[in-house]
Design a protein around this motif. Structure first.
Motif, PDB file in Angstrom:
ATOM      1  N   SER A  79       0.821  -1.213   0.000  1.00  0.00           N
ATOM      2  CA  SER A  79       0.000   0.000   0.000  1.00  0.00           C
ATOM      3  C   SER A  79       0.850   1.255   0.000  1.00  0.00           C
ATOM      4  N   GLU A  80       2.056   1.187   0.555  1.00  0.00           N
ATOM      5  CA  GLU A  80       2.945   2.336   0.586  1.00  0.00           C
ATOM      6  C   GLU A  80       4.289   1.946  -0.004  1.00  0.00           C
ATOM      7  N   ALA A  81       4.806   2.805  -0.866  1.00  0.00           N
ATOM      8  CA  ALA A  81       6.079   2.541  -1.543  1.00  0.00           C
ATOM      9  C   ALA A  81       7.208   3.211  -0.777  1.00  0.00           C
TER      10      ALA A  81
ATOM     11  N   PHE B   4      10.457   3.827  -3.676  1.00  0.00           N
ATOM     12  CA  PHE B   4       9.948   4.065  -5.019  1.00  0.00           C
ATOM     13  C   PHE B   4       9.193   5.383  -5.032  1.00  0.00           C
ATOM     14  N   PRO B   5       8.970   5.972  -6.194  1.00  0.00           N
ATOM     15  CA  PRO B   5       8.186   7.213  -6.260  1.00  0.00           C
ATOM     16  C   PRO B   5       6.797   7.034  -5.654  1.00  0.00           C
ATOM     17  N   SER B   6       6.366   8.017  -4.890  1.00  0.00           N
ATOM     18  CA  SER B   6       5.084   7.903  -4.196  1.00  0.00           C
ATOM     19  C   SER B   6       3.914   7.815  -5.166  1.00  0.00           C
ATOM     20  N   ARG B   7       4.078   8.315  -6.389  1.00  0.00           N
ATOM     21  CA  ARG B   7       2.974   8.269  -7.350  1.00  0.00           C
ATOM     22  C   ARG B   7       2.708   6.849  -7.838  1.00  0.00           C
ATOM     23  N   TRP B   8       3.630   5.923  -7.579  1.00  0.00           N
ATOM     24  CA  TRP B   8       3.401   4.536  -7.983  1.00  0.00           C
ATOM     25  C   TRP B   8       2.452   3.807  -7.028  1.00  0.00           C
ATOM     26  N   SER B   9       2.270   4.307  -5.816  1.00  0.00           N
ATOM     27  CA  SER B   9       1.484   3.593  -4.816  1.00  0.00           C
ATOM     28  C   SER B   9       0.020   3.508  -5.259  1.00  0.00           C
ATOM     29  N   PRO B  10      -0.655   2.398  -4.908  1.00  0.00           N
ATOM     30  CA  PRO B  10      -0.098   1.185  -4.299  1.00  0.00           C
ATOM     31  C   PRO B  10       0.578   0.299  -5.348  1.00  0.00           C
ATOM     32  N   LEU B  11       1.551  -0.472  -4.895  1.00  0.00           N
ATOM     33  CA  LEU B  11       2.270  -1.381  -5.780  1.00  0.00           C
ATOM     34  C   LEU B  11       1.594  -2.747  -5.773  1.00  0.00           C
ATOM     35  N   SER B  12       1.445  -3.326  -6.933  1.00  0.00           N
ATOM     36  CA  SER B  12       0.766  -4.621  -7.027  1.00  0.00           C
ATOM     37  C   SER B  12       1.350  -5.422  -8.176  1.00  0.00           C
ATOM     38  N   VAL B  13       1.658  -6.687  -7.901  1.00  0.00           N
ATOM     39  CA  VAL B  13       2.164  -7.627  -8.900  1.00  0.00           C
ATOM     40  C   VAL B  13       1.294  -8.869  -8.844  1.00  0.00           C
ATOM     41  N   VAL B  14       0.815  -9.331  -9.986  1.00  0.00           N
ATOM     42  CA  VAL B  14      -0.020 -10.522 -10.029  1.00  0.00           C
ATOM     43  C   VAL B  14       0.564 -11.512 -11.028  1.00  0.00           C
ATOM     44  N   ALA B  15       0.356 -12.782 -10.736  1.00  0.00           N
ATOM     45  CA  ALA B  15       0.762 -13.871 -11.626  1.00  0.00           C
ATOM     46  C   ALA B  15      -0.422 -14.825 -11.737  1.00  0.00           C
TER      47      ALA B  15
ATOM     48  N   ASP C  60      11.763  -1.375 -13.183  1.00  0.00           N
ATOM     49  CA  ASP C  60      10.696  -0.781 -13.967  1.00  0.00           C
ATOM     50  C   ASP C  60      11.189   0.511 -14.605  1.00  0.00           C
ATOM     51  N   ALA C  61      10.661   0.803 -15.782  1.00  0.00           N
ATOM     52  CA  ALA C  61      11.087   2.005 -16.511  1.00  0.00           C
ATOM     53  C   ALA C  61      10.179   3.190 -16.263  1.00  0.00           C
ATOM     54  N   ARG C  62       9.207   3.060 -15.354  1.00  0.00           N
ATOM     55  CA  ARG C  62       8.284   4.177 -15.186  1.00  0.00           C
ATOM     56  C   ARG C  62       8.974   5.404 -14.635  1.00  0.00           C
ATOM     57  N   GLY C  63      10.006   5.189 -13.843  1.00  0.00           N
ATOM     58  CA  GLY C  63      10.721   6.345 -13.326  1.00  0.00           C
ATOM     59  C   GLY C  63      11.446   7.110 -14.398  1.00  0.00           C
ATOM     60  N   GLU C  64      11.740   6.443 -15.554  1.00  0.00           N
ATOM     61  CA  GLU C  64      12.466   7.115 -16.627  1.00  0.00           C
ATOM     62  C   GLU C  64      11.541   7.693 -17.678  1.00  0.00           C
ATOM     63  N   THR C  65      10.329   7.162 -17.762  1.00  0.00           N
ATOM     64  CA  THR C  65       9.448   7.608 -18.839  1.00  0.00           C
ATOM     65  C   THR C  65       8.234   8.326 -18.289  1.00  0.00           C
ATOM     66  N   SER C  66       7.298   7.599 -17.746  1.00  0.00           N
ATOM     67  CA  SER C  66       6.058   8.193 -17.273  1.00  0.00           C
ATOM     68  C   SER C  66       5.623   7.488 -16.025  1.00  0.00           C
ATOM     69  N   ALA C  67       4.504   7.957 -15.502  1.00  0.00           N
ATOM     70  CA  ALA C  67       3.972   7.386 -14.270  1.00  0.00           C
ATOM     71  C   ALA C  67       2.862   6.401 -14.531  1.00  0.00           C
ATOM     72  N   GLU C  68       2.716   5.943 -15.754  1.00  0.00           N
ATOM     73  CA  GLU C  68       1.659   4.998 -16.047  1.00  0.00           C
ATOM     74  C   GLU C  68       2.028   3.615 -15.530  1.00  0.00           C
ATOM     75  N   PRO C  69       1.018   2.797 -15.154  1.00  0.00           N
ATOM     76  CA  PRO C  69       1.305   1.448 -14.697  1.00  0.00           C
ATOM     77  C   PRO C  69       1.989   0.642 -15.773  1.00  0.00           C
ATOM     78  N   ALA C  70       2.938  -0.177 -15.351  1.00  0.00           N
ATOM     79  CA  ALA C  70       3.744  -0.946 -16.303  1.00  0.00           C
ATOM     80  C   ALA C  70       3.087  -2.265 -16.632  1.00  0.00           C
ATOM     81  N   THR C  71       1.832  -2.226 -17.003  1.00  0.00           N
ATOM     82  CA  THR C  71       1.137  -3.422 -17.416  1.00  0.00           C
ATOM     83  C   THR C  71       1.375  -3.660 -18.888  1.00  0.00           C
ATOM     84  N   ALA C  72       1.061  -4.855 -19.319  1.00  0.00           N
ATOM     85  CA  ALA C  72       1.232  -5.167 -20.735  1.00  0.00           C
ATOM     86  C   ALA C  72       0.328  -4.299 -21.579  1.00  0.00           C
ATOM     87  N   GLN C  73       0.857  -3.830 -22.696  1.00  0.00           N
ATOM     88  CA  GLN C  73       0.071  -2.979 -23.567  1.00  0.00           C
ATOM     89  C   GLN C  73      -0.970  -3.835 -24.285  1.00  0.00           C
ATOM     90  N   ALA C  74      -2.211  -3.353 -24.258  1.00  0.00           N
ATOM     91  CA  ALA C  74      -3.296  -4.081 -24.895  1.00  0.00           C
ATOM     92  C   ALA C  74      -3.141  -4.028 -26.395  1.00  0.00           C
TER      93      ALA C  74
END
Length: 945
Positions: free
Chosen positions: A106-108, A111-122, A159-173
């Protein structure tokens, strides 16, 4: 140990070399790519630790995995999965697939605070190779399962979000991704981790394959040209073909430096972990099996293999506190997250079941899951004692046979048309279409049958695939309209298996979720099932249901909309529920309930944490903190936390320099003050301090707000409402009314609406009479230069009903005069503004005006002609003041008529005296004469009234 034969793939190399010279007019670039593919395959095949390449949710991979596990019986299974998810794996027995392993923070921290909350699923489905490996390792005695992929923390570290944007690093549809639906949102915005992301990263290559394969999307191409040919292949052929595909997609991938670095670091990470385990356990690599995606199997990093270099250093994890659990998943959620075609995972599940029936391969299933029975001890012992087939176990002494040459040369197998299956599909889709409003008939079933065969022939297929049948059904049944909620394409997906939604069992839930179900058990509704359940709570008849009501109101505050929706009943300050009705969908929103369990052990704790986080956040305002105070008072027992938040509200209010939140502050503090006055023996100290500090605060900001263009009229009206409604409490606590008088004296608004608001405030303080304001309004109506501004003055008077509701009759009078005297070119453009003002404050202002207008205007239409407005019929009572020299102008006669009132006033002032007559003078007049200060006070009181 003898050296392996280096001429194993010589024939294939020769053929590729000749093809490169023929097609590329020279053995340069193309030859390097083609021969590099063979090198990658040979390197992976010769590795002593057997590599088993898989594709994500592929029935062919799952079938080959089940066969290989029964043949080889490995003692150690290395699996490409986040290593910190290993403790979750035994809990899969308590779940209904598909489900997803989740790591949540729930808290990063780090990592950048804008990424919160962090979640990884498999996600895990039954028709997947990873599930076969998990079930085998967990249910076979003596087998060790080791997860070797990077941890969830490293997923975000790389993750590359810190270098590019703040969008979630999910697979692109992809273009064939399914539309967003409720089931597709089960994973939320989590980062997806899958085993075997096998899709071309080179857009031109994918477009070429789709065009020449005569298919619409990648899922259909994979089904037609990989799934079906590999479904009946032997183990060596399967491995070499998957190695070849992985190497091809890897070598033709675009040069994204970050993505290449992440892929290679993952491979270095996994091989480093495997070598560490082999060295620590002393296990023979020949007794191990490494399950990974085909893309990573064709790796060229120096750390590859059991004899690779040990130069990779694994970075330490951050200070982020990770929580792990299982959440429900679905076929639609997997398709949406990984950019697969709609229905592809459902079709894969159907193909998996069909392959099991056709090949009679016995798959691995976790004991106790989905109704399976635990295998008998004798069979389990016999299976574990079966010796592995060393001829096919990846022994480096045995040269790997070349199966690629024969596979690439063979013609596509002409699978016979299964007319019974296709006919059953055609009949079933027509039946489903009729249930959904389509005018389908037997003729449409025949048309779908024939069109499916025709499409397969056009696409050079001997047998129609489910995708061919889907296109034929859309063409023959849907026509040009969709009468119901589902189109034909969706009906085919449902018919082929549908969107299966998993469920996490009670024993696998976190403590908070189990506590919620336990506390709601008296409802007896089966809330773990999907769908909406209607709950009826007769709290008056069954007082024990009041605790269920408390839980439901907290869930409504914490969970997404729709999880707990009240149909009847509401929770307000100072009110006790009698009956309530709820629509509950906790099974549908199981993921949100599980993620609450990552934040605390009870919903009260989570609610307190969220309210505190909101109240102490950087964007917190006084209105936001007061909302948190109200929520804490409504849902949490005791007053400790509410008092803490109240002190925070006072602190935030003192630091505010704008009046943006004044309307919300006024509404909430009024409700809280009314509640504490009726429910508590004494006001909390924080609200007394809030009233005192707020009085001084808004008095200070009032002159600026009257002239500030950014401060709206409702905001200034809310400030005055706070000052007038809290005045008695503030003055009793030591405030001085002079502050407000000076603030109004220093206010010089330039806007017409704020000017009218100032006049209303001065009327409330007694600085202006209604006659004065009426005269000013008449002057505005009589001056052609100010005529067009008069509607803005009326808007100010309407907003003035918030702080001075006593002016309701005067506002009705002013509006009536405007409708009677304003010309149409001025009146008609103003009406939208009046309607907007009344709509904005309709909850409080409009009822006042309507009620007063009902008392003022005649109730019958025929009486309207003879009706005279009361403000024109006679002067207002407050404007007719008796002359000071007359007897009626003094309170003496009132005192004589009501001696008890005079006695009470005298006792209050500490005066002593008795009633007596002196000539013609009344006893009250004599007492008033003896105490002139009392007479003056009463006279001022009557004058202000």
């Amino acid at each position: 140990m003898s050296a392996p034969d280096e001429r194993t793939f010589t024939a294939l190399r020769t053929q590729l070399h000749e093809a490169a010279e023929a097609f590329a007019e020279g053995p340069d670039g193309l030859q390097g790519i083609l021969l590099g593919l063979v090198d990658d395959v040979e390197r992976a095949v010769r590795e002593p630790l057997e590599i088993f390449p898989v594709c994500h949710h592929s029935p062919a991979s799952a079938l080959a995995m089940a066969r290989r596990l029964r043949d080889k019986q490995p003692k150690v299974v290395y699996l490409e999965l986040c290593e910190d998810m290993a403790p979750l794996l035994p809990e899969l027995r308590n779940c209904k697939l598909p489900v997803a392993l989740q790591a949540f923070a729930s808290e990063a921290d780090g990592f950048p605070s804008r990424w919160s909350p962090l979640s990884v699923v498999a996600p895990v489905t039954e028709a997947s190779a990873e599930y076969q490996a998990l079930a085998y390792a967990l249910d076979t005695p003596g087998v060790e399962l080791v997860l070797v992929d990077r941890s969830s923390d490293h997923v975000f570290q790389w993750d590359a979000r810190g270098e590019t944007s703040a969008e979630p690093a999910t697979a692109q549809a992809g273009p064939d991704a399914p539309p967003p639906e409720e089931e597709a949102a089960l994973h939320g915005d989590a980062v997806g981790v899958e085993i075997g992301d096998l899709r071309p990263r080179f857009a031109d290559l994918e477009e070429h394959l789709l065009r020449h394969g005569r298919v619409r999307h990648w899922s259909e191409w994979w089904h037609q040209y990989v799934e079906l040919p590999l479904g009946d292949s032997d183990h060596d052929t399967y491995r070499q073909v998957m190695f070849l595909i992985g190497s091809l997609f890897r070598r033709l991938a675009p040069g994204d430096a970050h993505r290449v670095r992440v892929d290679e670091d993952r491979e270095r990470y996994m091989w480093t972990r495997m070598r560490e385990h082999l060295a620590a356990s002393g296990t023979d690599p020949a007794d191990c099996l490494y399950v990974c995606g085909a893309f990573h199997a064709a790796s060229r990093v120096a750390e590859f293999g059991v004899r690779g270099s040990d130069t990779f250093e694994i970075s330490p994890v951050s200070a982020t506190r990770w929580q792990h659990g299982l959440i429900p998943s679905s076929h639609a959620a997997i398709e949406a997250q990984f950019g697969l075609a709609a229905g592809s995972v459902s079709i894969a599940s159907t193909v998996w079941a069909k392959n099991l029936r056709r090949t009679r391969v016995k798959p691995y299933r976790l004991a106790g899951q989905a109704g399976t029975r635990k295998p008998k001890a004798k069979k389990a012992a016999a299976a574990s004692a079966a010796p592995p087939d060393r001829a096919t176990a990846g022994d480096p002494a045995v040269p790997p046979p070349d199966k690629l040459t024969g596979f690439l040369r063979q013609e596509p197998a002409l699978d016979r048309l299964d007319e019974a299956e296709l006919l059953g599909w055609s009949v079933e889709i027509v039946r489903a279409a009729r249930r959904n409003g389509y005018l389908a008939s037997t003729a449409d079933a025949i048309a779908v049958f024939e069109t499916s065969i025709l499409l397969a022939g056009v696409r050079e297929r001997a047998k129609p695939t489910p995708y061919d049948f889907q296109d034929a059904a859309v063409t023959c049944i849907e026509k040009d309209t969709v009468p119901g909620r589902r189109d034909v394409r969706r009906l085919v997906e449902i018919m082929m298996g549908g969107d299966r939604v998993g469920r996490v069992g009670y024993d696998a839930l976190p403590p908070l979720a189990r506590d919620v179900h336990d506390r709601l058990a008296p409802l007896d509704l089966g809330l773990q099932q999907r769908g909406v359940r209607r709950a009826l709570l007769d709290i008056a008849g069954r007082p024990e249901l009041a605790h269920c009501s408390d839980v439901l109101w907290m869930l409504r505050y914490l969970l997404p909309q729709g999880a707990a929706r009240p149909i009847m009943g509401e929770r307000k300050l100072g009110e006790r529920p009698i009956q309530e009705s709820w629509d509950l969908a906790l099974g549908t929103h199981q993921r949100a309930l599980i993620e609450l369990g990552y934040e605390g052990v009870s919903i009260e704790q989570v609610l307190e944490q969220r309210l505190r986080r909101r109240a102490y956040g950087p964007q917190a305002t006084a209105a936001v903190v007061l909302e948190a105070v109200e929520a804490a008072t409504l849902h949490l027992p005791g007053r400790r936390f509410a008092d803490e938040l109240g002190a925070r509200a006072l602190e935030v209010l003192s630091g505010e320099r704008t009046v943006d939140g004044a309307p919300e502050v006024l509404r909430r503090v009024r409700r809280l003050l009314a509640y504490y006055r009726t429910a508590e023996p004494a006001l909390p100290p924080w609200i007394e301090s809030f009233a005192k500090a707020g009085y001084a605060h808004y008095c200070t900001l009032l002159p600026t707000a009257f002239t500030d263009e950014d401060a709206t009229v409702p905001q200034v009206a809310a400030m005055l409402g706070f000052l007038f409604s809290m005045e008695s409490l503030a003055l009793s606590l030591g405030c001085d009314r002079t502050q407000l008088q000076l603030a109004l004296a220093q206010s010089h608004p330039r806007d017409a609406s704020k000017t009218a608001l100032l006049w209303a405030a001065q009327t409330q303080l007694g600085h202006l009479t209604r006659a004065d304001v009426r005269a000013r309004c008449a002057e505005l109506l009589g001056n052609p230069l100010t005529l067009e501004a008069y509607p803005r003055y009326l808007s100010g008077f309407v907003n003035a009903l918030e702080p001075v509701p006593e002016l309701t009759d005067f506002v009705v009078e002013a509006v009536s005069e405007a409708f009677g005297r304003l010309p149409d070119p001025v009146l008609l453009p103003w009406l939208p503004s009046l309607i907007t003002t009344l709509r904005a404050g309709g909850a409080e202002l409009a009822p006042l005006l309507i009620r007063e207008a009902g008392r003022t205007f005649p109730g019958r239409l025929d009486a309207l002609d003879a009706w005279t407005p009361p403000w024109r019929a006679q002067p207002a009572a407050e404007d007719v003041r008796p002359a000071r020299g007359t007897a009626g102008g003094r309170p003496a006669h009132l005192l004589a008529a009501h001696p008890a009132t005079c006695d009470a006033m005298a006792d209050l002032l500490g005066c002593e005296g008795t009633w007596h007559r002196s000539g013609s003078q009344s006893p009250g007049l004599a007492l008033a004469t003896r105490h002139p200060e009392t007479s003056k006070a009463l006279e001022a009181l009557l004058a202000s009234a």
